[in-house]
Design a protein around this motif. Structure first.
Motif, PDB file in Angstrom:
ATOM      1  N   MET A 276       0.823  -1.201   0.000  1.00 18.74           N
ATOM      2  CA  MET A 276       0.000   0.000   0.000  1.00 18.74           C
ATOM      3  C   MET A 276       0.862   1.258   0.000  1.00 18.74           C
ATOM      4  SD  MET A 276      -3.049  -1.115   2.641  1.00 18.74           S
ATOM      5  CE  MET A 276      -3.751   0.538   2.623  1.00 18.74           C
ATOM      6  N   PHE A 277       1.938   1.229   0.761  1.00 22.28           N
ATOM      7  CA  PHE A 277       2.862   2.366   0.796  1.00 22.28           C
ATOM      8  C   PHE A 277       3.470   2.608  -0.581  1.00 22.28           C
ATOM      9  CE2 PHE A 277       7.495   3.302   1.139  1.00 22.28           C
ATOM     10  CZ  PHE A 277       7.402   4.639   1.489  1.00 22.28           C
ATOM     11  N   LEU A 278       3.926   1.544  -1.226  1.00 25.34           N
ATOM     12  CA  LEU A 278       4.555   1.688  -2.541  1.00 25.34           C
ATOM     13  C   LEU A 278       3.541   2.086  -3.604  1.00 25.34           C
ATOM     14  CD1 LEU A 278       6.958  -1.410  -2.459  1.00 25.34           C
ATOM     15  CD2 LEU A 278       7.558   0.991  -2.101  1.00 25.34           C
ATOM     16  N   ARG A 279       2.345   1.504  -3.567  1.00 22.28           N
ATOM     17  CA  ARG A 279       1.325   1.888  -4.545  1.00 22.28           C
ATOM     18  C   ARG A 279       0.956   3.356  -4.376  1.00 22.28           C
ATOM     19  NH1 ARG A 279      -1.531  -1.959  -7.247  1.00 22.28           N
ATOM     20  NH2 ARG A 279      -2.131  -0.154  -8.496  1.00 22.28           N
ATOM     21  N   GLY A 280       0.988   3.836  -3.148  1.00 23.37           N
ATOM     22  CA  GLY A 280       0.705   5.237  -2.890  1.00 23.37           C
ATOM     23  C   GLY A 280       1.736   6.172  -3.504  1.00 23.37           C
ATOM     24  N   LEU A 281       2.904   5.632  -3.833  1.00 24.49           N
ATOM     25  CA  LEU A 281       3.957   6.411  -4.479  1.00 24.49           C
ATOM     26  C   LEU A 281       3.909   6.264  -5.993  1.00 24.49           C
ATOM     27  CD1 LEU A 281       6.938   5.580  -2.076  1.00 24.49           C
ATOM     28  CD2 LEU A 281       5.565   7.666  -2.131  1.00 24.49           C
TER      29      LEU A 281
ATOM     30  N   VAL B 169      13.209   3.303   1.336  1.00 24.04           N
ATOM     31  CA  VAL B 169      12.659   4.195   0.311  1.00 24.04           C
ATOM     32  C   VAL B 169      12.485   5.602   0.863  1.00 24.04           C
ATOM     33  CG1 VAL B 169      10.683   4.630  -1.198  1.00 24.04           C
ATOM     34  CG2 VAL B 169      11.559   2.301  -0.923  1.00 24.04           C
ATOM     35  N   ARG B 170      12.039   5.711   2.086  1.00 21.98           N
ATOM     36  CA  ARG B 170      11.851   7.044   2.675  1.00 21.98           C
ATOM     37  C   ARG B 170      13.181   7.771   2.857  1.00 21.98           C
ATOM     38  NH1 ARG B 170       6.988   8.580   4.436  1.00 21.98           N
ATOM     39  NH2 ARG B 170       5.336   7.028   4.768  1.00 21.98           N
ATOM     40  N   SER B 171      14.208   7.060   3.270  1.00 16.73           N
ATOM     41  CA  SER B 171      15.485   7.715   3.562  1.00 16.73           C
ATOM     42  C   SER B 171      16.245   8.090   2.303  1.00 16.73           C
ATOM     43  CB  SER B 171      16.359   6.827   4.453  1.00 16.73           C
ATOM     44  OG  SER B 171      16.710   5.634   3.764  1.00 16.73           O
ATOM     45  N   ASN B 172      16.164   7.248   1.250  1.00 16.66           N
ATOM     46  CA  ASN B 172      16.881   7.542   0.013  1.00 16.66           C
ATOM     47  C   ASN B 172      16.233   6.816  -1.161  1.00 16.66           C
ATOM     48  OD1 ASN B 172      18.680   8.215  -2.001  1.00 16.66           O
ATOM     49  ND2 ASN B 172      20.275   6.808  -1.323  1.00 16.66           N
ATOM     50  N   PRO B 173      15.214   7.431  -1.769  1.00 11.23           N
ATOM     51  CA  PRO B 173      14.552   6.774  -2.900  1.00 11.23           C
ATOM     52  C   PRO B 173      15.484   6.524  -4.079  1.00 11.23           C
ATOM     53  CG  PRO B 173      13.831   9.062  -2.676  1.00 11.23           C
ATOM     54  CD  PRO B 173      14.597   8.721  -1.445  1.00 11.23           C
TER      55      PRO B 173
ATOM     56  N   ASP C 102      10.240  11.239  -9.046  1.00  7.01           N
ATOM     57  CA  ASP C 102       8.829  11.312  -8.675  1.00  7.01           C
ATOM     58  C   ASP C 102       8.614  10.838  -7.237  1.00  7.01           C
ATOM     59  OD1 ASP C 102       8.158  12.242 -11.184  1.00  7.01           O
ATOM     60  OD2 ASP C 102       7.511  10.287 -11.950  1.00  7.01           O
ATOM     61  N   ILE C 103       9.273   9.731  -6.891  1.00 11.07           N
ATOM     62  CA  ILE C 103       9.134   9.190  -5.538  1.00 11.07           C
ATOM     63  C   ILE C 103       9.704  10.164  -4.518  1.00 11.07           C
ATOM     64  CG2 ILE C 103       9.842   7.320  -3.996  1.00 11.07           C
ATOM     65  CD1 ILE C 103       9.904   5.505  -6.498  1.00 11.07           C
ATOM     66  N   ALA C 104      10.880  10.708  -4.824  1.00  7.95           N
ATOM     67  CA  ALA C 104      11.510  11.670  -3.911  1.00  7.95           C
ATOM     68  C   ALA C 104      10.608  12.881  -3.699  1.00  7.95           C
ATOM     69  CB  ALA C 104      12.863  12.110  -4.464  1.00  7.95           C
ATOM     70  N   HIS C 105       9.988  13.360  -4.787  1.00 10.55           N
ATOM     71  CA  HIS C 105       9.084  14.504  -4.684  1.00 10.55           C
ATOM     72  C   HIS C 105       7.880  14.168  -3.804  1.00 10.55           C
ATOM     73  CE1 HIS C 105       7.006  18.182  -5.862  1.00 10.55           C
ATOM     74  NE2 HIS C 105       5.944  17.447  -6.126  1.00 10.55           N
ATOM     75  N   SER C 106       7.320  12.971  -4.001  1.00  3.17           N
ATOM     76  CA  SER C 106       6.160  12.555  -3.207  1.00  3.17           C
ATOM     77  C   SER C 106       6.485  12.471  -1.725  1.00  3.17           C
ATOM     78  CB  SER C 106       5.652  11.190  -3.695  1.00  3.17           C
ATOM     79  OG  SER C 106       5.203  11.260  -5.029  1.00  3.17           O
ATOM     80  N   LEU C 107       7.714  12.098  -1.421  1.00  2.00           N
ATOM     81  CA  LEU C 107       8.128  11.924  -0.027  1.00  2.00           C
ATOM     82  C   LEU C 107       8.729  13.192   0.577  1.00  2.00           C
ATOM     83  CD1 LEU C 107       9.765   8.393  -0.320  1.00  2.00           C
ATOM     84  CD2 LEU C 107       7.607   8.945   0.796  1.00  2.00           C
TER      85      LEU C 107
END
Length: 219
Positions: A57-62, A84-88, A105-110
């Protein structure tokens, strides 16, 4: 657990079944056919499945698709969300299908900064990976620096530093005296930069895993 046993559990506990398994798993022994050993295995399987579902769910949310999400979980396991949170940008090294655009994109989302050293290093590695996908075993150092600088839109000194950092981490290998074109009359000595794993494979030796990261499969 088969469907017949699952039905007996739900028939016995009703809508409280998830709460029972989460917090009072010993009560599963109230159900016919479940002994102490089966109680432990059911509870453990439930916990593992719940952890996997939460990570998915966390990954799909990204915005990560199910196939890639499974690959990420296989790589990091319980450390997935923390990694993933610390360094996408770590994903670029470890997981097939993740390139710089997706990592951005992931870094921006986080809310992870996109101007740090991690991004520049990952961008350099991405350029090399793309070059390999296009059939090139290596890139001349200057070409790599130029392409990475254009892609990342950062100053050359940051790219040069990133190449050296990747070299120190053994994610890449640098041949100091690479002679190109194979034409003795027009030999040009320059440094050639390889993905670390490709160089070691060509040399027929095991690739030492870079500290702090995994390795994705060959292209």
């Amino acid at each position: 657990m088969g469907p017949a046993l699952a039905k007996r559990i739900v028939d016995h506990f009703g809508v409280a079944t998830p709460n029972i398994i989460d917090h009072y798993p010993d009560r599963l022994a109230e159900v016919s056919g479940i002994g102490p050993k089966r109680v432990g295995s059911i509870a453990e399987s439930w916990r593992e499945r719940r952890e996997i579902n939460e990570v998915m769910m966390f990954l799909r949310g990204l915005g990560i698709g199910p196939g890639t999400a499974v690959s990420i979980y296989k790589c990091y396991g319980k450390r997935t969300e923390a990694t993933v949170r610390s360094n996408p940008y770590q994903l670029i090294y470890d997981v097939r299908g993740i390139g710089l655009a997706k990592a951005d994109d992931i870094a921006h989302s986080l809310g992870v900064a996109q101007d740090g050293e991690e991004r520049v290093q990952a961008g350099v590695y991405h350029v090399l990976q793309e070059s390999v996908s296009n059939g090139h075993v290596y890139l001349p150092w200057d070409d790599l620096a130029e392409q990475a600088g254009e892609l990342l839109q950062v100053a050359d000194d940051l790219v040069q530093k990133a190449i050296e950092q990747l070299r120190t981490a053994r994610r890449i290998h640098v041949e100091e005296s690479l002679y190109v074109d194979g034409r003795p009359a027009q030999v040009t000595a320059q440094r050639g930069v390889y993905l670390g794993r490709l160089h070691y494979h060509e040399e027929g030796v095991n690739y030492p895993t870079p500290e702090g990261g995994g390795l994705r499969g060959d292209p």
